[in-house]
Design an enzyme around this catalytic site. Structure first.
Site, PDB file in Angstrom:
ATOM      1  N   LYS A 203      48.277 -32.929   4.725  1.00 14.46           N
ATOM      2  CA  LYS A 203      48.697 -31.821   5.581  1.00 14.46           C
ATOM      3  C   LYS A 203      47.950 -30.544   5.229  1.00 14.46           C
ATOM      4  CE  LYS A 203      51.200 -28.983   8.087  1.00 14.46           C
ATOM      5  NZ  LYS A 203      51.066 -28.866   9.540  1.00 14.46           N
ATOM      6  N   CYS A 259      50.958 -21.447  10.291  1.00 17.75           N
ATOM      7  CA  CYS A 259      50.438 -22.535   9.450  1.00 17.75           C
ATOM      8  C   CYS A 259      49.187 -22.161   8.656  1.00 17.75           C
ATOM      9  CB  CYS A 259      50.155 -23.762  10.314  1.00 17.75           C
ATOM     10  SG  CYS A 259      51.635 -24.508  11.020  1.00 17.75           S
TER      11      CYS A 259
END
Length: 429
Positions: A203, A259
């Site tokens: 991720k 993010c």
């Protein structure tokens, strides 16, 4: 399968709705009672294309409910997905306070034996966090702790959740992998079965690499501007190479959102903690932080000064199709323009309510044309279609000046120059 989603923010709500759309029985739980009441009325607390209608349909069909009662949500679940926020802390590391509070609640409510349960970490967490949580459930013979990172793009989150590019599952035993395959049985997407640590790193590495591509193009755009090259043509030529591809090669005024900036910061801090510096990512961060200022300097060179100028600012969210302003370049640009004495009229289709609280001195208008009327100059910060698909003949009539500053290289450069505008893009000759 009966699924409980803990946390109904951007990731949690999208995850809950998509699971319900695929036939699972889903309950979303949140400690914010006001948010839960809103969700129970079928109202989404975030703007995401298609999400609210899908939410309402899933609720009408009985596949999705919401509660503020953790005990109710945990008792009925076969799988519990942790989707709570892990924001950037003051020291740059991921703040895991919300996550561990949710884990503590599960420790209190889950029986230590009996039917199998999945505890799935979907929140973005530093490498090693899921193994730490697994240790906290060591006495629970029936609990499988799994890492299952999300790869959602704001503005396309529901589609990405229903049709993911890949499904990454991090676990320790085959039974956990088998149970997770039951969750995703109807999805045709590549699978990666791996360790929890690898899943966590996938991720972070994915976001860091995409951010690196953006910052590389933004820095290259500065060189293009200096030597008379056009970054748009350069990007097109690069993207035709199958080893490179066309995605994330667009230059602009910098990336933002929930993010990329946060995950880069967390990865840099993890690297420092392990005495393995990531100097490349440190430069990626530095380029992104300086990109809005670089473009503002070029604007100032054209206008001579911002003081007393009427500036139309088009777009406030960090990207189109979202109301998210976290780390948005617009906030840096607005702050600098106001500090230097500009009068700014701002337009955004959905993000204005979030910005009003930060900059009450801004003038907010209802359309892009309202912002452009009487403006000495206009700057495009977010490429909403309402801000790019303009009647340029009418814009020429209503603007007082001729300066167009295209912070996303989304305006038709040759066309507007032909109409007599002075056009400045990012790294364009």
């Amino acid at each position: 399968m009966k699924i409980t989603v803990i946390g109904t923010g951007y990731v949690g709500l999208t995850t809950a709705v998509s699971f319900a759309m695929r036939g699972h029985s889903v309950m979303g739980v949140d400690v914010d009672a006001a948010k839960v009441e809103r969700l129970q009325r079928g109202q989404s607390p975030i703007y995401e294309p298609g999400l609210e209608p899908a939410l309402q349909k899933a609720m009408e069909e009985g596949g999705l409910t919401f509660t503020a009662n953790p005990a109710e949500a945990v008792a009925r679940a076969d799988a519990l997905f942790l989707c709570v926020g892990t924001p950037e802390g003051q020291d740059g590391r991921a703040d895991l306070g919300y996550l561990f509070k949710a884990v503590a609640t599960l420790q209190e409510l889950l029986p230590k034996e009996g039917g199998e349960r999945l505890v799935v970490i979907k929140s973005t967490v530093p490498v090693g966090t899921s193994d730490q949580i697994a240790g906290m459930f060591a006495a629970y013979s029936n609990v499988h702790v799994v890492t299952n990172p999300e790869f959602l793009r704001e503005g396309r989150a529901l589609q990405d959740s229903l049709e993911p590019s890949r499904i990454v599952i991090g676990a320790r035993d085959e039974r956990a992998f088998a149970l997770m395959e039951d969750v995703y049985a109807d999805i045709d997407a590549p699978r990666i079965h791996t360790t929890r640590a690898n899943a966590e790193m996938i991720k972070y590495a994915s976001n860091a690499f995409l951010a690196t591509r953006i910052s590389f193009m933004n820095e290259l755009a500065r060189l293009c501007a200096a030597v008379g090259a056009d970054i748009e043509v350069v990007a097109r030529g690069m993207g035709l190479d199958s080893r490179i591809g066309p995605e994330f090669l667009r230059a602009g005024v910098g990336f933002g959102g929930s993010c990329f900036p946060k995950d880069i910061e967390a990865l840099i801090n993890l690297a420092r903690a392990t005495q393995t510096p990531l100097s490349l990512l440190e430069q990626v961060r530095a380029i992104n932080r300086s990109q809005p200022a670089w473009f503002l300097d070029r604007m100032r060179n054209c206008l001579q000064t911002f003081a007393g100028k009427e500036i139309a600012l088009l777009g406030l969210s960090f990207k189109p199709e979202t109301d998210d302003i976290r780390e948005a370049p617009s906030l840096v640009i607005v702050k600098r323009l106001l500090a230097e004495g500009a009068h700014v009229r701002a337009y955004d289709p959905v993000a204005v309510p979030h910005v009003v609280r930060l900059f009450p001195e801004l003038t907010f208008v209802n359309t892009a044309y309202d912002a452009l009327e009487g403006a000495d100059a206009a700057i495009l910060v977010t490429e909403w279609k309402e801000c790019t698909q303009l009647d340029w003949l009418w814009v020429k009539v209503i603007m007082a000046g001729t300066f167009l500053f295209d912070g996303r290289n989304a305006w038709p450069a040759e066309h507007v120059k032909g109409l007599g505008f002075t056009y400045l893009g990012v790294g364009r000759s």
